[in-house]
Design a protein around this motif. Structure first.
Motif, mmCIF file in Angstrom:
data_model
loop_
_atom_site.group_PDB
_atom_site.id
_atom_site.type_symbol
_atom_site.label_atom_id
_atom_site.label_comp_id
_atom_site.label_asym_id
_atom_site.label_seq_id
_atom_site.Cartn_x
_atom_site.Cartn_y
_atom_site.Cartn_z
ATOM 1 N N TYR A 29 0.833 -1.206 0.000
ATOM 2 C CA TYR A 29 0.000 0.000 0.000
ATOM 3 C C TYR A 29 0.868 1.257 0.000
ATOM 4 O O TYR A 29 0.610 2.194 -0.755
ATOM 5 N N LYS A 30 1.899 1.266 0.820
ATOM 6 C CA LYS A 30 2.783 2.429 0.892
ATOM 7 C C LYS A 30 3.480 2.673 -0.443
ATOM 8 O O LYS A 30 3.630 3.807 -0.885
ATOM 9 N N THR A 31 3.880 1.604 -1.105
ATOM 10 C CA THR A 31 4.533 1.717 -2.409
ATOM 11 C C THR A 31 3.582 2.291 -3.449
ATOM 12 O O THR A 31 3.949 3.184 -4.219
ATOM 13 N N LEU A 32 2.353 1.780 -3.469
ATOM 14 C CA LEU A 32 1.363 2.293 -4.419
ATOM 15 C C LEU A 32 1.053 3.760 -4.154
ATOM 16 O O LEU A 32 0.908 4.562 -5.081
ATOM 17 N N LYS A 33 0.978 4.133 -2.891
ATOM 18 C CA LYS A 33 0.705 5.527 -2.526
ATOM 19 C C LYS A 33 1.835 6.442 -2.993
ATOM 20 O O LYS A 33 1.585 7.527 -3.520
ATOM 21 N N ASP A 49 -2.160 2.939 -15.981
ATOM 22 C CA ASP A 49 -1.357 1.776 -15.603
ATOM 23 C C ASP A 49 -1.433 1.526 -14.095
ATOM 24 O O ASP A 49 -1.609 0.388 -13.655
ATOM 25 N N LEU A 50 -1.341 2.586 -13.321
ATOM 26 C CA LEU A 50 -1.428 2.444 -11.870
ATOM 27 C C LEU A 50 -2.825 2.003 -11.452
ATOM 28 O O LEU A 50 -2.978 1.175 -10.557
ATOM 29 N N LYS A 51 -3.849 2.525 -12.100
ATOM 30 C CA LYS A 51 -5.226 2.101 -11.807
ATOM 31 C C LYS A 51 -5.385 0.601 -12.032
ATOM 32 O O LYS A 51 -6.004 -0.094 -11.223
ATOM 33 N N ASN A 52 -4.830 0.114 -13.123
ATOM 34 C CA ASN A 52 -4.910 -1.320 -13.417
ATOM 35 C C ASN A 52 -4.205 -2.154 -12.348
ATOM 36 O O ASN A 52 -4.717 -3.195 -11.921
ATOM 37 N N LYS A 53 -3.042 -1.700 -11.911
ATOM 38 C CA LYS A 53 -2.306 -2.423 -10.870
ATOM 39 C C LYS A 53 -3.083 -2.436 -9.559
ATOM 40 O O LYS A 53 -3.163 -3.464 -8.885
ATOM 41 N N TYR A 61 -7.996 0.556 -1.174
ATOM 42 C CA TYR A 61 -8.386 0.698 -2.585
ATOM 43 C C TYR A 61 -9.123 2.016 -2.799
ATOM 44 O O TYR A 61 -8.803 2.772 -3.719
ATOM 45 N N ASN A 62 -10.111 2.289 -1.947
ATOM 46 C CA ASN A 62 -10.896 3.518 -2.087
ATOM 47 C C ASN A 62 -10.026 4.757 -1.958
ATOM 48 O O ASN A 62 -10.206 5.726 -2.697
ATOM 49 N N GLU A 63 -9.081 4.725 -1.043
ATOM 50 C CA GLU A 63 -8.195 5.875 -0.870
ATOM 51 C C GLU A 63 -7.279 6.069 -2.083
ATOM 52 O O GLU A 63 -7.100 7.182 -2.568
ATOM 53 N N LEU A 64 -6.716 4.987 -2.584
ATOM 54 C CA LEU A 64 -5.820 5.086 -3.742
ATOM 55 C C LEU A 64 -6.557 5.529 -5.001
ATOM 56 O O LEU A 64 -6.009 6.277 -5.810
ATOM 57 N N MET A 65 -7.803 5.097 -5.149
ATOM 58 C CA MET A 65 -8.579 5.428 -6.348
ATOM 59 C C MET A 65 -9.383 6.715 -6.185
ATOM 60 O O MET A 65 -10.138 7.096 -7.072
ATOM 61 N N ASP A 66 -9.212 7.398 -5.047
ATOM 62 C CA ASP A 66 -9.914 8.653 -4.753
ATOM 63 C C ASP A 66 -11.433 8.477 -4.754
ATOM 64 O O ASP A 66 -12.168 9.353 -5.187
ATOM 65 N N ILE A 67 -11.900 7.342 -4.252
ATOM 66 C CA ILE A 67 -13.333 7.091 -4.159
ATOM 67 C C ILE A 67 -13.808 7.576 -2.796
ATOM 68 O O ILE A 67 -13.259 7.204 -1.774
ATOM 69 N N GLY A 68 -14.842 8.409 -2.799
ATOM 70 C CA GLY A 68 -15.405 8.892 -1.560
ATOM 71 C C GLY A 68 -14.660 10.060 -0.945
ATOM 72 O O GLY A 68 -14.992 10.503 0.141
#
Length: 49
Positions: free
Chosen positions: A3-7, A18-22, A37-44
């Motif tokens: 999670y930290k890496t993706l952030k 590409d990041l969305k797909n990962k 997931y919601n935080e990374l995808m800016d949902i909510g």
């Protein structure tokens, strides 16, 4: 750890396709939680006016 890496990737390059797909793949395989997931995808995170 993942999670930290993706952030960090999101902060550096923005939310690219590409990041969305990962992120989708990691969520589908259970490597990140729904909350992460919601935080990374800016949902909510946006207010409704």
């Amino acid at each position: 750890m993942l999670y930290k890496t993706l952030k960090k990737l999101k902060e550096r390059n923005g939310l690219t396709e590409d990041l969305k797909n990962k992120i989708d793949i990691f969520f589908a395989t259970g490597r990140i939680t729904e909350e992460q997931y919601n935080e990374l995808m800016d949902i909510g995170n946006k207010e409704i006016r």
